[in-house]
Structures are given as structure tokens and as C-alpha cells.
Design an enzyme around this catalytic site. Structure first.
Site, PDB file in Angstrom:
ATOM      1  N   CYS A   1       0.810  -1.219   0.000  1.00  0.00           N
ATOM      2  CA  CYS A   1       0.000   0.000   0.000  1.00  0.00           C
ATOM      3  C   CYS A   1       0.847   1.275   0.000  1.00  0.00           C
ATOM      4  CB  CYS A   1      -0.953   0.003   1.184  1.00  0.00           C
ATOM      5  SG  CYS A   1      -2.154  -1.349   1.154  1.00  0.00           S
TER       6      CYS A   1
ATOM      7  N   HIS B   1      -3.314   7.454   1.841  1.00  0.00           N
ATOM      8  CA  HIS B   1      -3.703   6.125   1.382  1.00  0.00           C
ATOM      9  C   HIS B   1      -5.110   5.853   1.878  1.00  0.00           C
ATOM     10  CE1 HIS B   1      -3.977   1.927   0.680  1.00  0.00           C
ATOM     11  NE2 HIS B   1      -3.779   1.569   1.939  1.00  0.00           N
TER      12      HIS B   1
ATOM     13  N   ASN C   1     -10.021   0.025  -0.589  1.00  0.00           N
ATOM     14  CA  ASN C   1      -8.561   0.073  -0.501  1.00  0.00           C
ATOM     15  C   ASN C   1      -7.986  -0.495  -1.798  1.00  0.00           C
ATOM     16  OD1 ASN C   1      -5.845  -0.277   0.045  1.00  0.00           O
ATOM     17  ND2 ASN C   1      -6.150  -1.117   2.095  1.00  0.00           N
TER      18      ASN C   1
END
Length: 322
Positions: free
Chosen positions: A113, A249, A279
Site C-alpha cells: 500500500c 492512502h 482500498n
């Protein structure tokens, strides 16, 4: 002095939109349960036969169009991904070919990520060192291919997509008022591998599925994201009060809110897209940058902080002026 500035930005999302209600038939969950714990309302899944390089190429084309450039004017491509089409070659070389580039160089970065932050920092270094004048930086993922569809704590969280920026060398004065990347901060700590990982890979002979200890990831995320953002701001000679937008993020609305609170930045100065995308791992920050610009939130001259944390653990931040 030379700065690496954003000239163009773009994104691509697969056509298939998956609302929370679709998960009710496969796991013990509900729309309310997912929204209350993550802020996610829907996400996009890649179609059968649609690969990470396909998504990355579409995002790259959008960023090039926004920049008013063609692929022949790009010196390098960096793709941040944890879901490559193949073990090798890199997704970046596949994008290079799809764009019709026959010069320059291309490679992938894998920091889960945090991948886009790592890729952006590498692109900045290439430009500052004179290795490249224009770098196409892409985050692209097909995380739907890594899900354990029996694990309600993880399968509802992730989506597919891609975002891209064109970075180019510009003249700056060496001050914090310059356009471009002003500071970066990267970190990793392999002691925390077991709280977020995929239980497969080339050496095991299986693709594997994502495994996460959500409470532990949450605890580390807020602390480490706020810390890395402040570190990068300190390097640039700036404070949180100078920040126009945090572009984080997009993992979980509670992490986003917790980090903003710890940084003492109000949520009306945070670009939030997690409700629509879920996500998307390394794709989430460039997706949010592109959407934030399209919404009219991010404007020329704005000071942005991007920060992300992913498996490894790996985390970092970038301070840039749009």
C-alpha cells in the site's frame, strides 16, 4: 535548482462496481457493518481477463493526456504494484510496450500500500540526479485476485484500479514555495511481517490470499502515518498549518480520520475517496490525486502531503506543491 513537479494526473477504474450488498450473500456481513468499520460503500473489480497492466496503461494514457504529452516524451516508467500480471517481466515494461515507447527504461516497485509513495520518491531521485527529465509514475492493483472470500474482515475492504502522474524536471528557487516535490520520507520494519501479508508466492507454488491482523495494522498505521508526515514536513521547513490537502492512502476512514486528528488537520482538508474505491493499495493515492483534481479540490500552488503504510511494514510520505 531542479524540482520534480506534477505535470499531469489521471486514473482508471474497471467498469464493474461492487456495492456492499453483494457481500451479504457470501459472508456474514451487512452494508451497515462495512460502512461503520471502514467507510467503504462500493469498490471496482477488474473483469475476467483484465490485468494490472491493462489498468495501468489506461491510467497512464489519462495522465499523458492531462499533461499534453505523448509517450515518446517520457524517459522512464515506474509502476507500484503487488499484483503484477506475471512473475516477470515487470508491469512497467508491459505498459511501456502498450504505450508504444521504444526508448527509456521501466521497472516495478513493490511496497504494497506504500508502493506509490516509494515509487514517487524513486522518480524524484531519478529527476534530481539527471537520469530522467520526465517519469511516468503509476500505482495499479487487482487486489480482488488475492482475496479470501470466506474472510469477512478482509474481502470487503479491497478494490481494483490504477492512477498515474507525470513528473517532470522544472526550475525552482530552492525554497518551500517551489512547485514540485519538496521532501520525502521512507521507512520499513520487517519485524511486523506477520500482521499483513499474503500467504503464497512463487516459492510456495501458490498465489495465496491476503491475511491481516486488523487491530494491529490500525494501531501502527495512525502512529506511523502521522510521524512520517511530520518528518517530511520538517525536512521541507513546513508545518501542518501550511498544508492545503492531505491525500492519504485510502485504507479505512477511521485510519484517515485518526491520522488527520493526530496531525491537527481538519477533515475538510483531507481528500477522501475510500467510500467509492475501497482500498486499492498502491493505486489509492494517485487515484485520490486524480479525483481530487477533477473535483476542483486540488489547485495549482496547493501544498499536499501524501502518506501511506502497507505490508512489510513499509510506510512513508511525500510533501509536494501542486
Amino acid at each position: 535548482m531542479i524540482r520534480a513537479a506534477v505535470r499531469g494526473v489521471g486514473h482508471y477504474l474497471p467498469d464493474r462496481v461492487v456495492p456492499n450488498s453483494e457481500f451479504v450473500a457470501i459472508v456474514d456481513t451487512s452494508d451497515e457493518w462495512i460502512r461503520s468499520r471502514s467507510g467503504i460503500e462500493r469498490r471496482h473489480f477488474a473483469a475476467e481477463g483484465q490485468s494490472t497492466s491493462d489498468l495501468a496503461t489506461r491510467a497512464a494514457q489519462a495522465a499523458l493526456a492531462d499533461a499534453g504529452l505523448d509517450a515518446g516524451q517520457i524517459d522512464a516508467i515506474i509502476v507500484a504494484t503487488s499484483t503484477p500480471d506475471l512473475t516477470f517481466p515487470s508491469v512497467a515494461t508491459m505498459v511501456q510496450n502498450a504505450l508504444g515507447m521504444s526508448k527509456g527504461f521501466a521497472f516495478d516497485v513493490q511496497a504494497v500500500c506504500a508502493g506509490f509513495v516509494f515509487a514517487l520518491t524513486n522518480a524524484n531521485a531519478l529527476i534530481l540526479s539527471g537520469q530522467a527529465s520526465r517519469v511516468l509514475v503509476i500505482g495499479a492493483e487487482t487486489f480482488s485476485r488475492l482475496m479470501n472470500w470466506k474472510d469477512r474482515t478482509t474481502c470487503v475492504l479491497f478494490g481494483d484500479g490504477a492512477g498515474a502522474v507525470v513528473l517532470e524536471a522544472v526550475e525552482g528557487q530552492g525554497s518551500k514555495a517551489d512547485r514540485g516535490i519538496l521532501a520525502t520520507d521512507l521507512n520499513s520494519d520487517g519485524r511486523y511481517k506477520d500482521i499483513l501479508y499474503v500467504d503464497g508466492g512463487t516459492s510456495t507454488g501458490t498465489t495465496g490470499h491476503l491475511v491481516m491482523e486488523g487491530k494491529e495494522v490500525f494501531r501502527h498505521a495512525i502512529e506511523k502515518l502521522a510521524e512520517t508526515a511530520h518528518t517530511a514536513l520538517d525536512k521541507a521547513g513546513l508545518t501542518a498549518e501550511d498544508v492545503d490537502w492531505i491525500v492519504p492512502h485510502q485504507a479505512n476512514i477511521r485510519i484517515i480520520e485518526g491520522t488527520a486528528k493526530r496531525m491537527q488537520v481538519p477533515m475538510d482538508r483531507v481528500v477522501v475517496t475510500v467510500q467509492d474505491h475501497g482500498n486499492t493499495s498502491a493505486a489509492s493515492i494517485p487515484l485520490a490525486l486524480s479525483v481530487g483534481k477533477a473535483r476542483g479540490q486540488i489547485k495549482p500552488g496547493d501544498l499536499l502531503v501524501t502518506e501511506a503504510i502497507g505490508g512489510g511494514l513499509a510506510w512513508g510520505s511525500v510533501v509536494l506543491r501542486w
